[in-house]
Motif scaffolding. Structure first.
Motif, PDB file in Angstrom:
ATOM      1  N   GLY A 114       0.793  -1.226   0.000  1.00 41.95           N
ATOM      2  CA  GLY A 114       0.000   0.000   0.000  1.00 41.95           C
ATOM      3  C   GLY A 114       0.826   1.278   0.000  1.00 41.95           C
ATOM      4  N   VAL A 115       2.130   1.182   0.230  1.00 40.91           N
ATOM      5  CA  VAL A 115       2.981   2.391   0.215  1.00 40.91           C
ATOM      6  C   VAL A 115       3.625   2.514  -1.164  1.00 40.91           C
ATOM      7  CG1 VAL A 115       5.047   3.499   1.170  1.00 40.91           C
ATOM      8  CG2 VAL A 115       3.482   2.258   2.692  1.00 40.91           C
ATOM      9  N   LEU A 116       3.498   3.699  -1.774  1.00 34.96           N
ATOM     10  CA  LEU A 116       4.251   3.973  -2.999  1.00 34.96           C
ATOM     11  C   LEU A 116       5.532   4.684  -2.570  1.00 34.96           C
ATOM     12  CD1 LEU A 116       4.508   3.970  -6.072  1.00 34.96           C
ATOM     13  CD2 LEU A 116       3.333   6.182  -6.089  1.00 34.96           C
ATOM     14  N   TYR A 117       6.642   4.018  -2.773  1.00 27.89           N
ATOM     15  CA  TYR A 117       7.932   4.496  -2.279  1.00 27.89           C
ATOM     16  C   TYR A 117       8.596   5.351  -3.352  1.00 27.89           C
ATOM     17  CZ  TYR A 117      12.600   4.137  -0.135  1.00 27.89           C
ATOM     18  OH  TYR A 117      13.818   4.387   0.435  1.00 27.89           O
ATOM     19  N   TYR A 118       8.966   6.580  -2.982  1.00 26.41           N
ATOM     20  CA  TYR A 118       9.663   7.494  -3.894  1.00 26.41           C
ATOM     21  C   TYR A 118      11.154   7.359  -3.629  1.00 26.41           C
ATOM     22  CZ  TYR A 118       5.044   9.320  -4.736  1.00 26.41           C
ATOM     23  OH  TYR A 118       3.721   9.439  -5.076  1.00 26.41           O
ATOM     24  N   ASP A 119      11.845   6.771  -4.599  1.00 25.03           N
ATOM     25  CA  ASP A 119      13.232   6.342  -4.409  1.00 25.03           C
ATOM     26  C   ASP A 119      14.195   7.368  -5.005  1.00 25.03           C
ATOM     27  OD1 ASP A 119      15.576   4.955  -4.195  1.00 25.03           O
ATOM     28  OD2 ASP A 119      15.070   3.464  -5.714  1.00 25.03           O
TER      29      ASP A 119
ATOM     30  N   ALA B  48      18.675   8.347   6.947  1.00 21.13           N
ATOM     31  CA  ALA B  48      19.960   8.206   6.292  1.00 21.13           C
ATOM     32  C   ALA B  48      19.988   9.024   5.004  1.00 21.13           C
ATOM     33  CB  ALA B  48      20.210   6.747   5.953  1.00 21.13           C
ATOM     34  N   ARG B  49      18.836   8.985   4.303  1.00 22.44           N
ATOM     35  CA  ARG B  49      18.847   9.613   2.976  1.00 22.44           C
ATOM     36  C   ARG B  49      18.970  11.126   3.058  1.00 22.44           C
ATOM     37  NH1 ARG B  49      13.521   7.535   0.955  1.00 22.44           N
ATOM     38  NH2 ARG B  49      13.242   6.636   3.010  1.00 22.44           N
ATOM     39  N   GLY B  50      18.566  11.705   4.192  1.00 18.75           N
ATOM     40  CA  GLY B  50      18.726  13.152   4.354  1.00 18.75           C
ATOM     41  C   GLY B  50      20.183  13.570   4.362  1.00 18.75           C
TER      42      GLY B  50
ATOM     43  N   LEU C 168       5.736   7.240  11.913  1.00 16.11           N
ATOM     44  CA  LEU C 168       6.083   7.323  10.489  1.00 16.11           C
ATOM     45  C   LEU C 168       4.881   6.925   9.643  1.00 16.11           C
ATOM     46  CD1 LEU C 168       9.438   5.445   9.779  1.00 16.11           C
ATOM     47  CD2 LEU C 168       8.945   7.828   9.279  1.00 16.11           C
ATOM     48  N   GLU C 169       4.983   7.192   8.308  1.00 12.98           N
ATOM     49  CA  GLU C 169       3.945   6.697   7.382  1.00 12.98           C
ATOM     50  C   GLU C 169       3.839   5.175   7.526  1.00 12.98           C
ATOM     51  OE1 GLU C 169       4.859   7.243   3.250  1.00 12.98           O
ATOM     52  OE2 GLU C 169       2.910   6.497   2.607  1.00 12.98           O
ATOM     53  N   TYR C 170       4.992   4.521   7.761  1.00 12.77           N
ATOM     54  CA  TYR C 170       4.962   3.067   7.876  1.00 12.77           C
ATOM     55  C   TYR C 170       5.689   2.574   9.125  1.00 12.77           C
ATOM     56  CZ  TYR C 170       8.959   4.242   4.827  1.00 12.77           C
ATOM     57  OH  TYR C 170      10.047   4.827   4.242  1.00 12.77           O
ATOM     58  N   GLY C 171       5.239   3.015  10.276  1.00  9.78           N
ATOM     59  CA  GLY C 171       5.800   2.509  11.529  1.00  9.78           C
ATOM     60  C   GLY C 171       6.092   3.624  12.514  1.00  9.78           C
TER      61      GLY C 171
ATOM     62  N   ASP D 142      15.475  14.064   2.794  1.00 12.23           N
ATOM     63  CA  ASP D 142      15.249  13.799   1.366  1.00 12.23           C
ATOM     64  C   ASP D 142      13.772  13.913   1.014  1.00 12.23           C
ATOM     65  OD1 ASP D 142      14.695  11.359   2.792  1.00 12.23           O
ATOM     66  OD2 ASP D 142      14.622  10.334   0.866  1.00 12.23           O
ATOM     67  N   LEU D 143      12.915  13.416   1.907  1.00 14.85           N
ATOM     68  CA  LEU D 143      11.486  13.331   1.609  1.00 14.85           C
ATOM     69  C   LEU D 143      10.683  13.697   2.853  1.00 14.85           C
ATOM     70  CD1 LEU D 143       9.630  10.679  -0.426  1.00 14.85           C
ATOM     71  CD2 LEU D 143       8.937  11.054   1.966  1.00 14.85           C
ATOM     72  N   ILE D 144       9.621  14.471   2.648  1.00 15.58           N
ATOM     73  CA  ILE D 144       8.746  14.836   3.768  1.00 15.58           C
ATOM     74  C   ILE D 144       7.365  14.277   3.466  1.00 15.58           C
ATOM     75  CG2 ILE D 144       8.014  16.685   5.302  1.00 15.58           C
ATOM     76  CD1 ILE D 144      10.104  18.522   4.075  1.00 15.58           C
ATOM     77  N   ALA D 145       6.903  13.383   4.339  1.00 13.93           N
ATOM     78  CA  ALA D 145       5.612  12.709   4.130  1.00 13.93           C
ATOM     79  C   ALA D 145       4.614  13.209   5.184  1.00 13.93           C
ATOM     80  CB  ALA D 145       5.805  11.206   4.178  1.00 13.93           C
ATOM     81  N   THR D 146       4.591  12.573   6.343  1.00 13.31           N
ATOM     82  CA  THR D 146       3.737  13.089   7.424  1.00 13.31           C
ATOM     83  C   THR D 146       4.395  14.290   8.108  1.00 13.31           C
ATOM     84  OG1 THR D 146       4.768  11.718   9.128  1.00 13.31           O
ATOM     85  CG2 THR D 146       2.913  10.750   7.930  1.00 13.31           C
TER      86      THR D 146
ATOM     87  N   GLY E  68       8.224  16.251  -1.515  1.00  9.99           N
ATOM     88  CA  GLY E  68       7.157  16.514  -0.552  1.00  9.99           C
ATOM     89  C   GLY E  68       5.900  15.747  -0.930  1.00  9.99           C
ATOM     90  N   LEU E  69       5.262  15.138   0.075  1.00 12.64           N
ATOM     91  CA  LEU E  69       3.991  14.423  -0.142  1.00 12.64           C
ATOM     92  C   LEU E  69       2.912  15.117   0.687  1.00 12.64           C
ATOM     93  CD1 LEU E  69       5.242  10.688   0.195  1.00 12.64           C
ATOM     94  CD2 LEU E  69       5.321  12.191  -1.825  1.00 12.64           C
ATOM     95  N   PRO E  70       2.385  16.255   0.207  1.00 16.34           N
ATOM     96  CA  PRO E  70       1.460  17.030   1.038  1.00 16.34           C
ATOM     97  C   PRO E  70       0.175  16.288   1.390  1.00 16.34           C
ATOM     98  CG  PRO E  70       1.664  17.989  -1.165  1.00 16.34           C
ATOM     99  CD  PRO E  70       2.695  16.911  -1.062  1.00 16.34           C
TER     100      PRO E  70
END
Ligand SMILES: O=P(O)(O)OC[C@H]1O[C@H](OP(=O)(O)OP(=O)(O)O)[C@H](O)[C@@H]1O
Ligand SMILES: Nc1ncnc2[nH]cnc12
Length: 177
Positions: free
Chosen positions: A21-26, A61-63, A98-101, A123-127, A153-155
């Motif tokens: 169910g998670v679309l991961y932006y890599d 880590a990705r940040g 987190l979005e997933y945990g 790197d990515l901002i979700a919640t 960004g995932l607004p």
């Protein structure tokens, strides 16, 4: 600066990772293309210049990948915000969802200097939960949060609400599937 690089063309979208169910932006697709990576750092630098910033805080880590070259270009100290058990010396800790945990962020006590203005980079901002927890940790110990920077960004996951009160800038927005 390379003008208007199409970041979407190099960001890989991976369905159902790390869970259903998670679309991961890599962002590894960005790192594989030097012009795309340079474009990101150029844009992050342009968004940071002229602001009252004393230090860059990078989220593991990705940040780290984006914050480190940015801090070097701006000649600013780089502070590592890490997951538990990774930093020596005395650390401050903060748990978050987190979005997933759920997870925890930590920073060395010596790295938070009261009265300084810190720009938090990921790197990515979700919640926004990770950055919100990191920001709370800095604020609780006397630093000021100057703002938040992200590449993606995932607004639709509500980071704008969770991070309100500070400027939030991202380079590429996605509005869900
Ligand atoms: O806005 P949020 O909902 O908090 O989500 C964003 C965070 O999630 C990802 O990190 P992840 O925990 O997957 O770790 P990694 O960078 O070590 O891969 C991403 O790199 C951000 O740090
Ligand atoms: N959908 C997503 N893709 C990549 N990293 C993430 N971190 C939180 N949500 C994410």
């Amino acid at each position: 600066m390379d003008t208007n690089y199409d970041l979407d063309s190099v960001i890989r979208k991976v369905p159902d990772f790390p869970k259903q169910g998670v679309l991961y932006y890599d962002i590894t697709g960005i790192l594989a293309v030097p012009e795309a990576f340079r474009y990101c750092i150029d844009r992050l630098e342009a968004l940071s210049r002229g602001r009252n910033i004393d230090a860059i805080a990078a989220i593991e880590a990705r940040g780290f990948v984006f914050a480190a070259p940015l801090a070097e270009r701006l000649s600013l100290p780089l502070i590592l915000v890490r997951k538990p058990g990774k930093l020596p010396n005395k650390t401050y800790k903060k748990r978050f969802d987190l979005e997933y945990g759920s997870d925890m962020v930590c920073v060395q006590e010596v790295d938070i200097v009261p009265g300084t203005n810190v720009l938090l980079v990921d790197d990515l901002i979700a919640t926004g939960g990770t950055l919100q927890a990191a920001a709370a940790m800095f604020k609780e110990h006397g630093a000021h949060v100057e703002g938040f920077l992200g590449v993606i960004g995932l607004p639709f996951l509500d980071y704008e609400k969770n991070l309100e009160g500070h400027p939030v800038d991202v380079l590429q927005v996605y509005h869900g599937e």
